[in-house]
Motif scaffolding. Structure first.
Motif, PDB file in Angstrom:
ATOM      1  N   TRP A   1       0.827  -1.195   0.000  1.00 51.79           N
ATOM      2  CA  TRP A   1       0.000   0.000   0.000  1.00 51.79           C
ATOM      3  C   TRP A   1       0.868   1.255   0.000  1.00 51.79           C
ATOM      4  O   TRP A   1       0.562   2.243  -0.661  1.00 51.79           O
ATOM      5  CB  TRP A   1      -0.922  -0.005   1.220  1.00 51.79           C
ATOM      6  CG  TRP A   1      -1.752   1.231   1.292  1.00 51.79           C
ATOM      7  CD1 TRP A   1      -2.922   1.464   0.645  1.00 51.79           C
ATOM      8  CD2 TRP A   1      -1.441   2.417   2.020  1.00 51.79           C
ATOM      9  NE1 TRP A   1      -3.365   2.726   0.946  1.00 51.79           N
ATOM     10  CE2 TRP A   1      -2.471   3.343   1.785  1.00 51.79           C
ATOM     11  CE3 TRP A   1      -0.387   2.786   2.851  1.00 51.79           C
ATOM     12  CZ2 TRP A   1      -2.490   4.611   2.351  1.00 51.79           C
ATOM     13  CZ3 TRP A   1      -0.399   4.058   3.409  1.00 51.79           C
ATOM     14  CH2 TRP A   1      -1.440   4.946   3.160  1.00 51.79           C
ATOM     15  N   MET A   2       1.970   1.206   0.739  1.00 59.14           N
ATOM     16  CA  MET A   2       2.831   2.381   0.861  1.00 59.14           C
ATOM     17  C   MET A   2       3.610   2.691  -0.412  1.00 59.14           C
ATOM     18  O   MET A   2       4.261   3.727  -0.502  1.00 59.14           O
ATOM     19  CB  MET A   2       3.770   2.214   2.048  1.00 59.14           C
ATOM     20  CG  MET A   2       2.995   2.302   3.361  1.00 59.14           C
ATOM     21  SD  MET A   2       4.039   2.176   4.806  1.00 59.14           S
ATOM     22  CE  MET A   2       5.088   3.590   4.593  1.00 59.14           C
TER      23      MET A   2
ATOM     24  N   LEU B   1       3.654   6.099  -2.008  1.00 59.19           N
ATOM     25  CA  LEU B   1       4.556   7.146  -1.534  1.00 59.19           C
ATOM     26  C   LEU B   1       5.949   6.900  -2.111  1.00 59.19           C
ATOM     27  O   LEU B   1       6.530   5.847  -1.896  1.00 59.19           O
ATOM     28  CB  LEU B   1       4.625   7.147  -0.002  1.00 59.19           C
ATOM     29  CG  LEU B   1       3.290   7.291   0.724  1.00 59.19           C
ATOM     30  CD1 LEU B   1       3.474   7.055   2.216  1.00 59.19           C
ATOM     31  CD2 LEU B   1       2.700   8.658   0.456  1.00 59.19           C
TER      32      LEU B   1
ATOM     33  N   THR C   1       9.124   5.447   0.092  1.00 60.05           N
ATOM     34  CA  THR C   1       9.116   4.197   0.837  1.00 60.05           C
ATOM     35  C   THR C   1       9.957   3.133   0.146  1.00 60.05           C
ATOM     36  O   THR C   1      10.139   3.141  -1.061  1.00 60.05           O
ATOM     37  CB  THR C   1       7.689   3.663   1.029  1.00 60.05           C
ATOM     38  OG1 THR C   1       7.107   3.428  -0.241  1.00 60.05           O
ATOM     39  CG2 THR C   1       6.841   4.632   1.815  1.00 60.05           C
TER      40      THR C   1
END
Length: 83
Positions: free
Chosen positions: A29-30, A33, A36
């Motif tokens: 999910w990250m 960004l 990450t």
């Protein structure tokens, strides 16, 4: 290379496989960004934090990106989940 900092975000899971599954979900999910690096994600027991278990395979693929399948997966590496 600039200095890197790691954020440790404790979550609660009932056992190691559940912790690894949750960490994979959060790591993928990250990816929205750009800062990450989920390939380095590990999990540990609360009272044994120096004993870490890898979550992702993390091998480099062509183009320098990392495999995002679970650690120890069968078959070729991939940037996508297998269905």
């Amino acid at each position: 290379m600039s200095q890197r900092y790691v954020i440790h975000l404790p979550v609660v899971a009932t056992d190691l496989p559940a912790a690894q599954r949750l960490a994979r979900v959060i790591g993928r999910w990250m990816l929205v960004l750009p800062t990450t690096d989920p390939g380095e994600t590990t999990v540990s027991e609360e009272d044994h934090q120096l004993v870490r278990h890898r979550v992702f395979c993390d091998l480099r693929m062509p183009g320098g990106r990392r495999c995002l399948l679970r650690d120890g997966h069968d078959g070729p590496c991939s940037r996508r989940l297998r269905r």
